[in-house]
Design a protein around this motif. Sequence first.
Motif, PDB file in Angstrom:
ATOM      1  N   LEU A   1     -52.333  -9.051 -43.844  1.00  0.00           N
ATOM      2  CA  LEU A   1     -51.745  -7.731 -44.054  1.00  0.00           C
ATOM      3  C   LEU A   1     -50.381  -7.819 -44.738  1.00  0.00           C
ATOM      4  N   SER A   2     -49.622  -8.869 -44.444  1.00  0.00           N
ATOM      5  CA  SER A   2     -48.274  -9.000 -44.987  1.00  0.00           C
ATOM      6  C   SER A   2     -48.264  -9.343 -46.465  1.00  0.00           C
ATOM      7  N   GLN A   3     -49.435  -9.517 -47.069  1.00  0.00           N
ATOM      8  CA  GLN A   3     -49.489  -9.809 -48.502  1.00  0.00           C
ATOM      9  C   GLN A   3     -49.037  -8.618 -49.346  1.00  0.00           C
ATOM     10  N   THR A   4     -49.049  -7.416 -48.761  1.00  0.00           N
ATOM     11  CA  THR A   4     -48.504  -6.258 -49.472  1.00  0.00           C
ATOM     12  C   THR A   4     -47.050  -6.080 -49.064  1.00  0.00           C
ATOM     13  N   ASP A   5     -46.197  -5.819 -50.051  1.00  0.00           N
ATOM     14  CA  ASP A   5     -44.761  -5.721 -49.784  1.00  0.00           C
ATOM     15  C   ASP A   5     -44.448  -4.624 -48.767  1.00  0.00           C
ATOM     16  N   GLU A   6     -45.127  -3.498 -48.888  1.00  0.00           N
ATOM     17  CA  GLU A   6     -44.857  -2.379 -47.990  1.00  0.00           C
ATOM     18  C   GLU A   6     -45.127  -2.747 -46.534  1.00  0.00           C
ATOM     19  N   MET A   7     -46.272  -3.405 -46.294  1.00  0.00           N
ATOM     20  CA  MET A   7     -46.604  -3.794 -44.928  1.00  0.00           C
ATOM     21  C   MET A   7     -45.649  -4.873 -44.417  1.00  0.00           C
ATOM     22  N   ALA A   8     -45.287  -5.801 -45.289  1.00  0.00           N
ATOM     23  CA  ALA A   8     -44.372  -6.872 -44.877  1.00  0.00           C
ATOM     24  C   ALA A   8     -43.032  -6.291 -44.434  1.00  0.00           C
ATOM     25  N   ARG A   9     -42.527  -5.265 -45.142  1.00  0.00           N
ATOM     26  CA  ARG A   9     -41.250  -4.645 -44.749  1.00  0.00           C
ATOM     27  C   ARG A   9     -41.352  -3.991 -43.378  1.00  0.00           C
ATOM     28  N   LYS A  10     -42.487  -3.363 -43.110  1.00  0.00           N
ATOM     29  CA  LYS A  10     -42.660  -2.709 -41.818  1.00  0.00           C
ATOM     30  C   LYS A  10     -42.680  -3.712 -40.666  1.00  0.00           C
ATOM     31  N   MET A  11     -43.087  -4.940 -40.958  1.00  0.00           N
ATOM     32  CA  MET A  11     -43.288  -5.941 -39.909  1.00  0.00           C
ATOM     33  C   MET A  11     -42.002  -6.546 -39.371  1.00  0.00           C
ATOM     34  N   LYS A  12     -40.838  -6.074 -39.854  1.00  0.00           N
ATOM     35  CA  LYS A  12     -39.589  -6.628 -39.331  1.00  0.00           C
ATOM     36  C   LYS A  12     -39.465  -6.399 -37.830  1.00  0.00           C
ATOM     37  N   VAL A  13     -40.125  -5.371 -37.305  1.00  0.00           N
ATOM     38  CA  VAL A  13     -40.092  -5.105 -35.872  1.00  0.00           C
ATOM     39  C   VAL A  13     -40.739  -6.235 -35.070  1.00  0.00           C
ATOM     40  N   MET A  14     -41.576  -7.028 -35.736  1.00  0.00           N
ATOM     41  CA  MET A  14     -42.284  -8.117 -35.053  1.00  0.00           C
ATOM     42  C   MET A  14     -41.462  -9.402 -34.966  1.00  0.00           C
ATOM     43  N   LEU A  15     -40.351  -9.488 -35.696  1.00  0.00           N
ATOM     44  CA  LEU A  15     -39.624 -10.754 -35.789  1.00  0.00           C
ATOM     45  C   LEU A  15     -39.181 -11.332 -34.442  1.00  0.00           C
ATOM     46  N   PRO A  16     -38.631 -10.530 -33.512  1.00  0.00           N
ATOM     47  CA  PRO A  16     -38.273 -11.126 -32.217  1.00  0.00           C
ATOM     48  C   PRO A  16     -39.471 -11.737 -31.490  1.00  0.00           C
ATOM     49  N   ASP A  17     -40.616 -11.079 -31.549  1.00  0.00           N
ATOM     50  CA  ASP A  17     -41.795 -11.623 -30.881  1.00  0.00           C
ATOM     51  C   ASP A  17     -42.334 -12.843 -31.617  1.00  0.00           C
ATOM     52  N   LEU A  18     -42.148 -12.884 -32.936  1.00  0.00           N
ATOM     53  CA  LEU A  18     -42.539 -14.073 -33.688  1.00  0.00           C
ATOM     54  C   LEU A  18     -41.695 -15.273 -33.275  1.00  0.00           C
ATOM     55  N   MET A  19     -40.436 -15.020 -32.928  1.00  0.00           N
ATOM     56  CA  MET A  19     -39.595 -16.101 -32.435  1.00  0.00           C
ATOM     57  C   MET A  19     -40.098 -16.618 -31.099  1.00  0.00           C
ATOM     58  N   TRP A  20     -40.583 -15.703 -30.280  1.00  0.00           N
ATOM     59  CA  TRP A  20     -41.185 -16.127 -29.005  1.00  0.00           C
ATOM     60  C   TRP A  20     -42.399 -16.999 -29.269  1.00  0.00           C
ATOM     61  N   VAL A  21     -43.201 -16.624 -30.279  1.00  0.00           N
ATOM     62  CA  VAL A  21     -44.378 -17.418 -30.639  1.00  0.00           C
ATOM     63  C   VAL A  21     -43.956 -18.802 -31.119  1.00  0.00           C
ATOM     64  N   LEU A  22     -42.863 -18.872 -31.889  1.00  0.00           N
ATOM     65  CA  LEU A  22     -42.373 -20.162 -32.377  1.00  0.00           C
ATOM     66  C   LEU A  22     -41.949 -21.072 -31.241  1.00  0.00           C
ATOM     67  N   GLN A  23     -41.525 -20.495 -30.151  1.00  0.00           N
ATOM     68  CA  GLN A  23     -41.123 -21.293 -28.996  1.00  0.00           C
ATOM     69  C   GLN A  23     -42.316 -21.732 -28.160  1.00  0.00           C
ATOM     70  N   CYS A  24     -43.296 -20.870 -28.023  1.00  0.00           N
ATOM     71  CA  CYS A  24     -44.344 -21.083 -27.031  1.00  0.00           C
ATOM     72  C   CYS A  24     -45.688 -21.491 -27.616  1.00  0.00           C
ATOM     73  N   GLY A  25     -45.902 -21.286 -28.913  1.00  0.00           N
ATOM     74  CA  GLY A  25     -47.216 -21.546 -29.479  1.00  0.00           C
ATOM     75  C   GLY A  25     -47.462 -23.021 -29.760  1.00  0.00           C
ATOM     76  N   ASN A  26     -48.733 -23.374 -30.023  1.00  0.00           N
ATOM     77  CA  ASN A  26     -49.038 -24.730 -30.449  1.00  0.00           C
ATOM     78  C   ASN A  26     -48.710 -24.879 -31.934  1.00  0.00           C
ATOM     79  N   LYS A  27     -48.909 -26.071 -32.493  1.00  0.00           N
ATOM     80  CA  LYS A  27     -48.468 -26.336 -33.865  1.00  0.00           C
ATOM     81  C   LYS A  27     -49.159 -25.425 -34.871  1.00  0.00           C
TER      82      LYS A  27
END
Length: 251
Positions: free
Chosen positions: A177-203
């Motif tokens: 979905l983030s391949q479109t610029d418009e959708m990628a801009r909207k996804m900034k709300v997900m960044l804190p949770d993406l950081m959680w994924v970076l801490q807790c997810g597998n490789k």
Amino acid sequence: MVLVFTEAMTDSSTFDKEAARNMLDVVKGNCDFWLVDVPKITSCIHKTLGCINTAPARQSVESLIVWMADKCPGEVVSTLLTIAPPGDSTALALWEVMFSVPQTLQSVLKELLIQLQDPKSRLFCTYLEDHCLVSLAMLAGSDLGDREFALLYMAFRFLKEESPAMLSLVLTGIMTLSQTDEMARKMKVMLPDLMWVLQCGNKAIKIKALAIFRTVMAQLQREEASPIAVTLAGFLLPLFDDVSLMYKADV
């Protein structure tokens, strides 16, 4: 014929596999003769995929499921939900393939949004996990402004789901979905949770999260990106110790 060629992909003979791949490409051009058998072919692909041990043969079969999902998304989705037990690894691999193609992802999510409303339809092992996909489908299929998109995501925060299989599939969908610029801009709300994924997810999950993070940050204005980068820098620094992880994510 399609069933025979698909099953031939499991043959040990390289020649037979190549011949089967060529014939599958040929029959795709004459789909009117066999598209009535989409449920049967989908079942065959699910049965044989785990026995295919070469990348070209697997790619050929995966391209077939994507092609059918474009033509008949309802039948492909309903068949997989019917034949595969919740959490089935082969079925999840097929969902990931379909989630990797923008047009196919939209069609499949639309069908999942409809069919997962039925309590008898299960994709994962819990209703909560299935609800994560319903939430993703709502975000993908709604023409929402930035604020409405953020409010809808915050109502579900499905990236906080701890199931590795769920995270992997949802992140694949978000990457597409983030391949479109418009959708990628909207996804900034997900960044804190993406950081959680970076801490807790597998490789493998971290690689996907890093790729999404890079795409989203690239769409933000400098004044908007700077405070986010400062806030989240502390979470990113430990990841630079894993050279292979950063290389695969191309960060």
